[in-house]
Design a protein around this motif. Structure first.
Motif, PDB file in Angstrom:
ATOM      1  N   VAL A   8      -1.602   1.680  -3.627  1.00 14.91           N
ATOM      2  CA  VAL A   8      -2.432   0.834  -2.765  1.00 14.91           C
ATOM      3  C   VAL A   8      -1.970   1.008  -1.319  1.00 14.91           C
ATOM      4  O   VAL A   8      -0.786   0.818  -1.014  1.00 14.91           O
ATOM      5  CB  VAL A   8      -2.327  -0.659  -3.171  1.00 14.91           C
ATOM      6  CG1 VAL A   8      -3.162  -1.514  -2.217  1.00 14.91           C
ATOM      7  CG2 VAL A   8      -2.767  -0.853  -4.615  1.00 14.91           C
ATOM      8  N   LEU A  27      -8.471   8.024  -0.528  1.00 13.31           N
ATOM      9  CA  LEU A  27      -9.439   7.581  -1.536  1.00 13.31           C
ATOM     10  C   LEU A  27      -9.814   8.741  -2.452  1.00 13.31           C
ATOM     11  O   LEU A  27      -9.893   8.586  -3.674  1.00 13.31           O
ATOM     12  CB  LEU A  27     -10.679   7.012  -0.842  1.00 13.31           C
ATOM     13  CG  LEU A  27     -10.506   5.570  -0.323  1.00 13.31           C
ATOM     14  CD1 LEU A  27     -11.497   5.257   0.796  1.00 13.31           C
ATOM     15  CD2 LEU A  27     -10.652   4.561  -1.470  1.00 13.31           C
ATOM     16  N   GLN A  32      -6.205   3.195  -3.975  1.00 16.53           N
ATOM     17  CA  GLN A  32      -7.026   2.043  -3.613  1.00 16.53           C
ATOM     18  C   GLN A  32      -6.621   1.689  -2.191  1.00 16.53           C
ATOM     19  O   GLN A  32      -5.422   1.688  -1.852  1.00 16.53           O
ATOM     20  CB  GLN A  32      -6.767   0.880  -4.561  1.00 16.53           C
ATOM     21  CG  GLN A  32      -7.232   1.189  -5.979  1.00 16.53           C
ATOM     22  CD  GLN A  32      -6.907   0.058  -6.925  1.00 16.53           C
ATOM     23  OE1 GLN A  32      -5.756  -0.330  -7.057  1.00 16.53           O
ATOM     24  NE2 GLN A  32      -7.923  -0.457  -7.579  1.00 16.53           N
ATOM     25  N   TYR A  50     -17.297   4.055  -1.954  1.00 14.62           N
ATOM     26  CA  TYR A  50     -16.115   4.108  -2.827  1.00 14.62           C
ATOM     27  C   TYR A  50     -16.019   2.886  -3.749  1.00 14.62           C
ATOM     28  O   TYR A  50     -15.097   2.787  -4.562  1.00 14.62           O
ATOM     29  CB  TYR A  50     -14.835   4.220  -2.006  1.00 14.62           C
ATOM     30  CG  TYR A  50     -14.696   5.550  -1.291  1.00 14.62           C
ATOM     31  CD1 TYR A  50     -14.325   6.705  -1.981  1.00 14.62           C
ATOM     32  CD2 TYR A  50     -14.941   5.657   0.069  1.00 14.62           C
ATOM     33  CE1 TYR A  50     -14.199   7.927  -1.333  1.00 14.62           C
ATOM     34  CE2 TYR A  50     -14.823   6.880   0.736  1.00 14.62           C
ATOM     35  CZ  TYR A  50     -14.444   8.003   0.030  1.00 14.62           C
ATOM     36  OH  TYR A  50     -14.321   9.206   0.684  1.00 14.62           O
ATOM     37  N   ASP A  53     -12.695   0.342  -4.940  1.00 13.00           N
ATOM     38  CA  ASP A  53     -11.423   0.961  -4.511  1.00 13.00           C
ATOM     39  C   ASP A  53     -11.192   0.848  -3.014  1.00 13.00           C
ATOM     40  O   ASP A  53     -10.078   1.083  -2.527  1.00 13.00           O
ATOM     41  CB  ASP A  53     -11.399   2.451  -4.893  1.00 13.00           C
ATOM     42  CG  ASP A  53     -11.172   2.646  -6.384  1.00 13.00           C
ATOM     43  OD1 ASP A  53     -10.676   1.689  -7.021  1.00 13.00           O
ATOM     44  OD2 ASP A  53     -11.489   3.723  -6.892  1.00 13.00           O
ATOM     45  N   PHE A  78      -5.845  -6.115  -4.766  1.00  9.90           N
ATOM     46  CA  PHE A  78      -5.237  -4.969  -5.465  1.00  9.90           C
ATOM     47  C   PHE A  78      -3.899  -5.308  -6.144  1.00  9.90           C
ATOM     48  O   PHE A  78      -3.345  -4.483  -6.858  1.00  9.90           O
ATOM     49  CB  PHE A  78      -5.033  -3.808  -4.493  1.00  9.90           C
ATOM     50  CG  PHE A  78      -6.334  -3.275  -3.914  1.00  9.90           C
ATOM     51  CD1 PHE A  78      -7.350  -2.840  -4.748  1.00  9.90           C
ATOM     52  CD2 PHE A  78      -6.530  -3.205  -2.542  1.00  9.90           C
ATOM     53  CE1 PHE A  78      -8.540  -2.337  -4.224  1.00  9.90           C
ATOM     54  CE2 PHE A  78      -7.721  -2.709  -2.004  1.00  9.90           C
ATOM     55  CZ  PHE A  78      -8.732  -2.280  -2.852  1.00  9.90           C
TER      56      PHE A  78
END
Ligand code: NAI
Length: 247
Positions: A8, A27, A32, A50, A53, A78
């Motif tokens: 992330v 990405l 994410q 996307y 994400d 996330f």
């Protein structure tokens, strides 16, 4: 490539230029990503494809309370933040010598370039400390190493960003968190397009490779710097200058 599966990453300044290029790369490589920029409509338009994400949050990085809220929102979505990349930056007024510099403009440039990066790093560090893992990358500039004539506010603010990376690199070195800076020379982006031709020529003339860097070159190096593989380099300012300032 799926190097960033499960990672992330929070990116500021993701609506344009270097931040946008880095966000696309991460990405595509499976990350994410939380995207912060005050140009929220550009974020939505660019990253909507996307799906979940990519979380876009419209925020001015000089507003500390809103930065904190935005980062908590990304964390809530996330569940963690592995890496922060600070790409927001403005040049302010350029092509002026120090005796002509507007103090008000100098304050503004420092607020965006230094304080903005300070606020975001201050907010993510406790989340990273809780997991004993993190990667922070502050995008500085060759101007912060060399000092570009006509760019006092920008050069000095980027020198401050480089110093922050050195300080934070040492402070968290035993906690699994690396903090580095990246010093690009000229990369062709809207930030450069908006500068006077004379100021851009001054900068490209000094690059031994005699060309601008590309967005791909910037995104690839940034991705390495915030990857888990970059585990024994901290407090360092990576060079991206075509040979201009290799120290
Ligand atoms: P850019 O102007 O293309 O993108 C900057 C982004 O930051 C924009 O999306 C803008 O909306 C956002 N932004 C500006 N102020 C903001 C604020 N207060 N709050 C939230 N968002 C804000 O810039 P570029 O060229 O991509 O530069 C990215 C970083 O790289 C900057 O820190 C810049 O100083 C640095 N850099 C760029 C170089 C170049 O040649 N393009 C060379 C050296 C460093």
């Amino acid at each position: 490539m799926n190097d960033f599966n499960g990672q992330v990453v929070l990116i500021t300044g993701a609506a344009s230029g270097i931040g946008l290029a880095i966000a696309h790369k991460l990405l595509t490589d499976g990350a994410q990503v939380g995207l912060l920029d005050f140009n929220e409509s550009a974020l939505q338009k660019t990253f909507g494809k996307y799906g979940p994400d990519a979380l876009s949050v419209g925020v001015d990085v000089t507003d500390e309370a809103r930065v904190n809220d935005a980062i908590l929102k990304v964390h809530a979505q996330f569940g963690k933040i592995d890496a922060l990349i600070n790409c927001v930056g403005i040049t302010g007024i350029t092509n002026v010598h120090s005796h002509e510099v507007s103090s008000e403009n100098l304050h503004k440039v420092f607020h965006v370039n230094f304080m903005g990066s300070f606020y975001t790093s201050k907010a993510v560090l406790p989340l990273m400390l809780a997991r004993n893992y993190g990667r922070i990358l502050h995008i500085a500039s060759i101007a912060g190493k060399e000092g570009n004539a006509g760019m006092l506010a920008y050069s000095a603010s980027k020198a401050a960003v480089i110093a922050m990376a050195k300080v934070q690199g040492k402070e968290y070195a035993e906690r699994g968190i690396t903090v580095n800076a990246l010093a690009p020379a000229v990369i062709q982006t809207p930030l450069v397009d908006a500068m006077p031709d004379a100021q851009v020529k001054y900068m490209t003339d000094k690059i031994p490779m005699k060309r601008c860097g590309t967005l791909n070159e910037a995104a690839n190096l940034a991705a390495y710097i915030i990857s888990p593989q970059n585990s024994f380099t901290t407090g360092f300012t990576f060079d991206l200058s075509g040979g201009r300032a290799t120290y």
